[in-house]
Each structure stands twice: as structure tokens, then as C-alpha cells.
Design a protein around this motif. Structure first.
Motif, mmCIF file in Angstrom:
data_model
loop_
_atom_site.group_PDB
_atom_site.id
_atom_site.type_symbol
_atom_site.label_atom_id
_atom_site.label_comp_id
_atom_site.label_asym_id
_atom_site.label_seq_id
_atom_site.Cartn_x
_atom_site.Cartn_y
_atom_site.Cartn_z
ATOM 1 N N ALA A 209 0.835 -1.217 0.000
ATOM 2 C CA ALA A 209 0.000 0.000 0.000
ATOM 3 C C ALA A 209 0.863 1.259 0.000
ATOM 4 N N GLU A 210 2.088 1.146 0.510
ATOM 5 C CA GLU A 210 3.007 2.296 0.549
ATOM 6 C C GLU A 210 3.830 2.405 -0.740
ATOM 7 N N GLY A 211 3.523 1.545 -1.729
ATOM 8 C CA GLY A 211 4.179 1.661 -3.033
ATOM 9 C C GLY A 211 5.429 0.820 -3.206
ATOM 10 N N ALA A 212 5.636 -0.150 -2.297
ATOM 11 C CA ALA A 212 6.812 -1.028 -2.446
ATOM 12 C C ALA A 212 6.491 -2.193 -3.378
ATOM 13 N N ARG A 213 7.541 -2.817 -3.908
ATOM 14 C CA ARG A 213 7.401 -4.063 -4.670
ATOM 15 C C ARG A 213 7.712 -5.181 -3.680
ATOM 16 N N VAL A 214 6.759 -6.095 -3.476
ATOM 17 C CA VAL A 214 6.869 -7.007 -2.322
ATOM 18 C C VAL A 214 6.997 -8.465 -2.745
#
Ligand SMILES: NC(=O)c1ccc[n+]([C@@H]2O[C@H](COP(=O)([O-])OP(=O)(O)OC[C@H]3O[C@@H](n4cnc5c(N)ncnc54)[C@H](O)[C@@H]3O)[C@@H](O)[C@H]2O)c1
Length: 257
Positions: free
Chosen positions: A29-34
Motif C-alpha cells: 500500500a506504501e508503493g513497495a514491490r513485495v
């Protein structure tokens, strides 16, 4: 949005459910690639599908190379979250070597192995973030759970050592130390969990909120239950008084069993 996390390549181990899934959701949700890791491939794939992440199933001890490849060559944040809590509260039985071995392997050595694999690249570029899901049991000791208490103390010590050794070289370390969190693990803790953890249990998303506050404040120790700070101080200041109080809880637990 937390600037340090936007676009970052993040790995979360044991993220097929519970706290790990909540961390994976929040990082996404914070824009990271997970990268979503779990021993259980189906659960890892379900969470990865939900958040637009990448599933890398397998044992958390040996996934850094595959996770790095999945993220295009760089891991920015590594969340050593997978953990096991085993029923071993009775030392009047023979030592359960298998349970102690598994607790060491997952709760401590998986962190050590991941850090070894990650550090050379992090030190070369002068940045990296290692998040350890420890437990309040790593600071305070849990009734009825010797292998969990000992190995979580080990995980905390390792996170502390990493932080004090590499902070001047750009490494950020966070140690998350919650008490009860409503997950499958809490459901499996039985009467000790009912007595000590359930009354103040929080949701996995609250743990993710606490981590993100800690990231923004650049803080090592993350206490989703703030009262743990006072218990930790009391243990350090007056060990015998603290042990007597903990023993009262032990006796109450014995009456319930
Ligand atoms: N739930 C609590 O009350 C609580 C409190 C404090 C700390 N913790 C810690 O939080 C972490 C997450 O626990 P949770 O409550 O979300 O548990 P959980 O049982 O809900 O989830 C743990 C996940 O880890 C996976 N896993 C187990 N061993 C693994 C391995 N070797 N490699 C990869 N995946 C593996 C499991 O399949 C499971 O999906 C653990 O380290 C736990 O000790 C939990």
C-alpha cells in the motif's frame, strides 16, 4: 506515504498469513514491490495475488537469492518475520531436541543466514533495512514457552548486534516486540496465551502501523504494546521482584491447566 519505502524492493518471510501478511499488505500500500514468502506456497500465492506482489515460497532460511532475482537484483528491505512457537512448557519430560532445533533454526538462524546473504550488497551501496519480528518474549520471557523465550531473546540480540555494528555504514534495523497478536499462532498458544496474551491482543494491521511509525521516526525498538517498555524497565531494575511477579502468573497458569 513513507518516502523510504516507495518503489523499494521488500521481502517478507512467513507472509502467507498473520503479521507477515499484514506487513506485506502495508508495504504494498506504501508503493513497495513485495516478495511474499511462506513455507506454504498456496498461502504465499494468495497474499501475493491480493497485493500485486511476487510469491517466493520456501523455507525462510534460504530465499534471499530467489527473492533478489524476483526483485530485479536488489533487496532494499528484508523482514525476517517467519517464526515458530512450540509447546514445550514442561521440562520434567526428556528434552525435545527436535523442537529446540526447529526453534533455533527458524527464529534465529534464518535471520543470521539472511543477514549474511544481504550485507555485502547493502554495505557496498551504504544502505539497507533489516526488520526482525521478535516478540515481547524476546525482552520479557513467556510463561510455558522456554524454546520460544530463549530463541526470541536470541533474535533480539542478533538484531541489536546488527544495528550497533553497521549503523554508521547505512544499515537500519528494527526489532518488533509485540505481546499478543490475533493470528493462527496466538490461537495455538492454549491456556498460557489465554491468560497472558489474549486480554490485550491487537490486530496484525496494528503491528504494521507500529512498524511504519518506527520507520518514520528512525527507531530500532518497535513496541506495538507500549506498556512493554515499563515491564522491560522493571525487569532490568529489579530482577527478583520481576521474577516473583512472573512466578505468580506461572502459578495461576498451573491452577488453570
Ligand atoms: N501472534 C502473536 O501473538 C505474536 C506475538 C509476538 C511475536 N510474534 C511473531 O510474529 C511472527 C509471525 O507470527 P504470526 O503470529 O503471524 O504467526 P502465524 O502462524 O499466523 O504465521 C506465521 C507464518 O510463517 C510461516 N512459516 C513458518 N515457518 C516458516 C519457515 N521456516 N519459512 C517460511 N515461512 C514459515 C507459516 O507457514 C505461517 O504462514 C513470528 O515470528 C512470531 O513469533 C507473534
Amino acid at each position: 506515504m513513507v518516502e523510504a519505502v516507495q518503489g523499494a524492493g521488500v521481502v517478507v518471510t512467513g507472509a502467507g498469513g498473520g503479521i507477515g501478511a499484514a506487513l506485506a499488505r502495508r508495504f504494498a500500500a506504501e508503493g513497495a514491490r513485495v516478495v511474499v514468502n511462506d513455507l506454504d506456497a498456496g498461502r504465499a500465492e494468495a497474499v501475493a495475488g491480493e497485493i500485486g506482489g511476487i510469491a517466493v515460497p520456501g523455507d525462510a532460511s534460504a530465499i534471499v537469492a530467489d527473492a533478489r532475482e524476483a526483485l530485479g537484483g536488489t533487496v532494499d528491505v528484508y523482514c525476517a518475520n517467519a517464526g515458530v512457537a512450540l509447546e514445550d512448557g514442561d521440562l520434567e519430560q526428556p528434552v525435545d531436541e527436535k523442537s529446540w532445533g526447529l526453534a533455533w533454526d527458524v527464529n534465529v538462524m534464518a535471520h543470521v543466514r539472511a543477514a549474511h546473504a544481504l550485507l555485502p550488497a547493502w554495505l557496498e551501496r551504504g544502505s539497507g533495512r533489516f526488520v526482525s519480528t521478535v516478540s515481547a518474549a524476546g525482552l520479557l520471557t513467556m510463561i510455558g514457552a522456554p524454546s520460544y523465550s530463549v530463541t526470541k531473546h536470541g533474535a533480539y540480540a542478533f538484531a541489536e548486534w546488527l544495528s550497533l555494528t553497521y549503523r554508521h555504514r547505512g544499515l537500519k534495523v528494527h526489532a518488533i516486540c509485540p505481546q499478543g497478536v490475533r493470528t493462527d499462532m496466538l490461537s495455538a498458544t492454549g491456556s498460557a496465551g489465554d491468560l497472558v496474551l489474549r486480554p490485550t491482543a491487537i490486530d496484525p494491521a496494528d503491528v504494521a502501523d507500529a512498524l511504519f511509525e518506527g520507520i518514520e521516526e528512525d527507531r530500532f525498538l518497535i513496541l506495538p504494546h507500549p506498556e512493554v517498555a515499563a515491564f522491560y524497565r522493571a525487569r532490568a531494575a529489579e530482577p527478583d521482584h520481576w521474577l516473583t511477579n512472573m512466578n505468580r502468573i506461572q502459578q495461576k497458569w498451573e491452577e488453570l491447566r
